[in-house]
Design a protein around this motif. Structure first.
Motif, PDB file in Angstrom:
ATOM      1  N   MET A   1       0.856  -1.193   0.000  1.00  0.00           N
ATOM      2  CA  MET A   1       0.000   0.000   0.000  1.00  0.00           C
ATOM      3  C   MET A   1       0.889   1.239   0.000  1.00  0.00           C
ATOM      4  N   PRO A   2       0.796   2.110  -1.036  1.00  0.00           N
ATOM      5  CA  PRO A   2       1.654   3.296  -1.060  1.00  0.00           C
ATOM      6  C   PRO A   2       1.305   4.260   0.066  1.00  0.00           C
ATOM      7  N   SER A   3       2.292   5.003   0.494  1.00  0.00           N
ATOM      8  CA  SER A   3       2.093   5.985   1.564  1.00  0.00           C
ATOM      9  C   SER A   3       1.312   7.181   1.029  1.00  0.00           C
ATOM     10  N   PRO A   4       0.703   7.989   1.925  1.00  0.00           N
ATOM     11  CA  PRO A   4      -0.008   9.198   1.465  1.00  0.00           C
ATOM     12  C   PRO A   4       0.889  10.124   0.657  1.00  0.00           C
ATOM     13  N   ARG A   5       2.154  10.234   1.034  1.00  0.00           N
ATOM     14  CA  ARG A   5       3.068  11.098   0.285  1.00  0.00           C
ATOM     15  C   ARG A   5       3.283  10.563  -1.137  1.00  0.00           C
ATOM     16  N   ALA A   6       3.401   9.236  -1.245  1.00  0.00           N
ATOM     17  CA  ALA A   6       3.567   8.637  -2.568  1.00  0.00           C
ATOM     18  C   ALA A   6       2.327   8.851  -3.432  1.00  0.00           C
ATOM     19  N   ILE A   7       1.151   8.791  -2.824  1.00  0.00           N
ATOM     20  CA  ILE A   7      -0.089   9.023  -3.565  1.00  0.00           C
ATOM     21  C   ILE A   7      -0.142  10.465  -4.078  1.00  0.00           C
ATOM     22  N   LEU A   8       0.223  11.417  -3.214  1.00  0.00           N
ATOM     23  CA  LEU A   8       0.228  12.814  -3.634  1.00  0.00           C
ATOM     24  C   LEU A   8       1.248  13.044  -4.744  1.00  0.00           C
ATOM     25  N   PHE A   9       2.390  12.382  -4.630  1.00  0.00           N
ATOM     26  CA  PHE A   9       3.424  12.542  -5.658  1.00  0.00           C
ATOM     27  C   PHE A   9       2.923  12.032  -7.011  1.00  0.00           C
ATOM     28  N   ARG A  10       2.294  10.864  -7.012  1.00  0.00           N
ATOM     29  CA  ARG A  10       1.785  10.305  -8.269  1.00  0.00           C
ATOM     30  C   ARG A  10       0.663  11.171  -8.839  1.00  0.00           C
ATOM     31  N   LEU A  11      -0.171  11.726  -7.956  1.00  0.00           N
ATOM     32  CA  LEU A  11      -1.231  12.618  -8.424  1.00  0.00           C
ATOM     33  C   LEU A  11      -0.626  13.875  -9.049  1.00  0.00           C
ATOM     34  N   HIS A  12       0.419  14.391  -8.421  1.00  0.00           N
ATOM     35  CA  HIS A  12       1.060  15.617  -8.903  1.00  0.00           C
ATOM     36  C   HIS A  12       1.637  15.412 -10.296  1.00  0.00           C
ATOM     37  N   TRP A  13       2.402  14.335 -10.489  1.00  0.00           N
ATOM     38  CA  TRP A  13       3.010  14.176 -11.805  1.00  0.00           C
ATOM     39  C   TRP A  13       2.005  13.695 -12.854  1.00  0.00           C
ATOM     40  N   ALA A  14       0.973  12.958 -12.419  1.00  0.00           N
ATOM     41  CA  ALA A  14      -0.044  12.534 -13.386  1.00  0.00           C
ATOM     42  C   ALA A  14      -0.802  13.744 -13.933  1.00  0.00           C
ATOM     43  N   LEU A  15      -1.154  14.675 -13.058  1.00  0.00           N
ATOM     44  CA  LEU A  15      -1.799  15.901 -13.529  1.00  0.00           C
ATOM     45  C   LEU A  15      -0.830  16.752 -14.344  1.00  0.00           C
ATOM     46  N   GLY A  16       0.443  16.726 -13.964  1.00  0.00           N
ATOM     47  CA  GLY A  16       1.425  17.505 -14.709  1.00  0.00           C
ATOM     48  C   GLY A  16       1.577  17.048 -16.146  1.00  0.00           C
ATOM     49  N   LEU A  17       1.468  15.738 -16.372  1.00  0.00           N
ATOM     50  CA  LEU A  17       1.603  15.202 -17.722  1.00  0.00           C
ATOM     51  C   LEU A  17       0.329  15.352 -18.542  1.00  0.00           C
ATOM     52  N   THR A  18      -0.762  15.796 -17.934  1.00  0.00           N
ATOM     53  CA  THR A  18      -2.034  15.970 -18.641  1.00  0.00           C
ATOM     54  C   THR A  18      -2.491  17.431 -18.558  1.00  0.00           C
ATOM     55  N   ALA A  19      -3.006  17.809 -17.399  1.00  0.00           N
ATOM     56  CA  ALA A  19      -3.493  19.186 -17.232  1.00  0.00           C
ATOM     57  C   ALA A  19      -2.360  20.198 -17.331  1.00  0.00           C
ATOM     58  N   GLY A  20      -1.144  19.792 -16.946  1.00  0.00           N
ATOM     59  CA  GLY A  20      -0.025  20.727 -17.003  1.00  0.00           C
ATOM     60  C   GLY A  20       0.262  21.208 -18.411  1.00  0.00           C
ATOM     61  N   LEU A  21       0.081  20.339 -19.402  1.00  0.00           N
ATOM     62  CA  LEU A  21       0.321  20.738 -20.785  1.00  0.00           C
ATOM     63  C   LEU A  21      -0.739  21.741 -21.257  1.00  0.00           C
ATOM     64  N   ILE A  22      -1.980  21.544 -20.824  1.00  0.00           N
ATOM     65  CA  ILE A  22      -3.039  22.499 -21.189  1.00  0.00           C
ATOM     66  C   ILE A  22      -2.823  23.823 -20.470  1.00  0.00           C
ATOM     67  N   LEU A  23      -2.403  23.753 -19.214  1.00  0.00           N
ATOM     68  CA  LEU A  23      -2.128  24.987 -18.472  1.00  0.00           C
ATOM     69  C   LEU A  23      -0.978  25.771 -19.099  1.00  0.00           C
ATOM     70  N   ALA A  24      -0.047  25.071 -19.736  1.00  0.00           N
ATOM     71  CA  ALA A  24       1.031  25.766 -20.436  1.00  0.00           C
ATOM     72  C   ALA A  24       0.463  26.619 -21.568  1.00  0.00           C
ATOM     73  N   VAL A  25      -0.494  26.077 -22.312  1.00  0.00           N
ATOM     74  CA  VAL A  25      -1.139  26.826 -23.391  1.00  0.00           C
ATOM     75  C   VAL A  25      -1.968  27.974 -22.825  1.00  0.00           C
ATOM     76  N   VAL A  26      -2.730  27.690 -21.756  1.00  0.00           N
ATOM     77  CA  VAL A  26      -3.565  28.722 -21.134  1.00  0.00           C
ATOM     78  C   VAL A  26      -2.695  29.841 -20.572  1.00  0.00           C
ATOM     79  N   GLY A  27      -1.553  29.484 -19.977  1.00  0.00           N
ATOM     80  CA  GLY A  27      -0.669  30.502 -19.419  1.00  0.00           C
ATOM     81  C   GLY A  27      -0.059  31.391 -20.488  1.00  0.00           C
ATOM     82  N   ALA A  28       0.420  30.788 -21.581  1.00  0.00           N
ATOM     83  CA  ALA A  28       1.029  31.578 -22.645  1.00  0.00           C
ATOM     84  C   ALA A  28       0.018  32.522 -23.284  1.00  0.00           C
ATOM     85  N   THR A  29      -1.194  32.038 -23.538  1.00  0.00           N
ATOM     86  CA  THR A  29      -2.221  32.902 -24.123  1.00  0.00           C
ATOM     87  C   THR A  29      -2.688  33.961 -23.132  1.00  0.00           C
ATOM     88  N   GLY A  30      -2.765  33.594 -21.854  1.00  0.00           N
ATOM     89  CA  GLY A  30      -3.161  34.573 -20.846  1.00  0.00           C
ATOM     90  C   GLY A  30      -2.163  35.708 -20.723  1.00  0.00           C
TER      91      GLY A  30
END
Length: 384
Positions: A1-30
């Motif tokens: 069972m992964p630790s809470p810190r490991a879960i947060l880490f995986r959530l952070h990078w999983a969102l970074g590889l998906t939503a992070g790319l869209i936020l890059a576009v939103v940030g540049a246009t903003g």
């Protein structure tokens, strides 16, 4: 069972590889949209000014009629005027009833009504805005693009929370929190730059995310308004008034009443004309003493008679109501002043950098994990 810190880490990078790319576009246009007005003025130097005359400018009713005569089938919806005899008038037209498309805005000479030409750069910024809000997906505000950018705004909030939790140090020192260790080699350098920059910009991204959510979710906007305004309903727009006997709104009477009353000290005014003569004429204006975006005032006049219906001055409103009424300027940082507007622009420009450093950290981590696996000795199978 992964630790809470490991879960947060995986959530952070999983969102970074998906939503992070869209936020890059939103940030540049903003970031580009942050200085839309300044860039538009830079692109139209020859149409911002006109030759002054001894004769007074045209009455606004005559001005709109002459402009509409040069643009058959188009109706003036908004006029932007400056307290400068050498300034041109900016004209925005109503949307086409059939296609819902808005014609190009134009500059016009206030003395003779001659159209000086379209506003250069407007089409570009319209496209940038559609990319920023809806990712150019079909449906605009009613399509999937709005839902995706709204979900990415929520992801930005998750980034802020998980990022702070993941970098929480065992020893608390300002140098650790606020100073990147660029001399460290490899992955440690990228992590330090990613984490420290995120810490510095956390308050800015918090404001950007929360204000951006008001355009994505109606329930969030209603909750924010209730919190900021104390549950009070927005100011009434006034009783819907039918046009007078001749049909057109009393534009000249409104402008005279505005100049003699609320707008005596106006430096810039936007006149929003009614639709089919059934809504009040609204004038948003900025005074010579304070022309900050956060200091926008508004007056409403009965379309048929030009009678003042209501007036709101920014200086008389509580902070919460001014924030709720200027959410776009809060989102852009201009509500807090020119220095903060630049900071918000730089923070938006940094979003692609966070995506790039996050991807670099992910790839370096995967490469390091692969090397460790390759070096791991094989365990021989037990003899039977």
């Amino acid at each position: 069972m992964p630790s809470p810190r490991a879960i947060l880490f995986r959530l952070h990078w999983a969102l970074g590889l998906t939503a992070g790319l869209i936020l890059a576009v939103v940030g540049a246009t903003g970031a580009l949209l942050s200085y839309e007005e300044a860039l538009t003025d830079w692109a139209n130097p020859d149409r911002l000014t006109v030759a002054t005359r001894e004769a007074p400018p045209l009455a606004l009713s005559d001005l709109t009629q002459r402009i509409e005569a040069q643009r058959p089938g188009q109706r003036v919806a908004r006029l932007t005027l400056q307290d400068d005899p050498a300034a041109s008038v900016t004209i925005r037209f109503a949307r086409d009833p059939a296609t819902r498309q808005r014609p190009d805005s134009v500059f016009a000479d206030p003395y003779d009504g001659a159209v000086l030409g379209p506003v250069r750069g407007e089409a570009l910024f319209d496209t940038v805005l559609a990319l920023h809000r809806f990712l150019l997906l079909p449906g605009d505000g009613n399509g999937w693009g709005r839902q995706i950018t709204g979900a990415c705004a929520i992801a930005l909030l998750v980034f802020l929370v998980t990022g702070i939790v993941l970098r929480w140090p065992q020893v608390h020192r300002l140098r650790i929190w606020l100073r990147p260790s660029l001399s460290r080699p490899g992955r440690a350098r990228w992590w330090s730059l990613h984490a420290v920059a995120g810490t510095w910009l956390l308050p800015v991204y918090l404001i950007i995310a929360l204000s951006g959510l008001t355009w994505s979710y109606g329930w969030f906007k209603d909750g924010a308004n209730a919190l900021l305004v104390g549950g009070a309903k927005p100011a009434a727009m006034g009783k819907r008034a039918k046009a007078g006997p001749e049909g057109p709104p009393a534009l000249d009477a409104v402008w005279t009443a505005f100049h003699d009353g609320e707008g005596r000290n106006a430096a810039r005014a936007q006149i929003l004309l009614p639709e089919e003569g059934r809504q009040p004429i609204r004038i948003r204006w900025f005074s010579r003493d304070d022309d900050r975006p956060a200091a926008r005032n508004e007056a409403r006049y009965e379309a048929a008679t030009g009678t003042l219906m209501s007036a709101e001055r920014a200086a008389d409103q509580p902070l919460g109501k001014r924030i709720a009424g200027n959410m776009l300027e809060v989102h852009r940082g201009r509500f807090f002043g020119a220095g903060f507007a630049l900071l918000f622009c730089l923070a938006a420009l940094a979003m692609p950098g966070f995506a790039a450093t996050g991807i670099a950290l992910y790839l370096l981590r995967r490469r390091a994990a692969g090397r460790r696996t390759a070096r791991k000795p094989l365990v021989p199978a037990p003899a039977e």
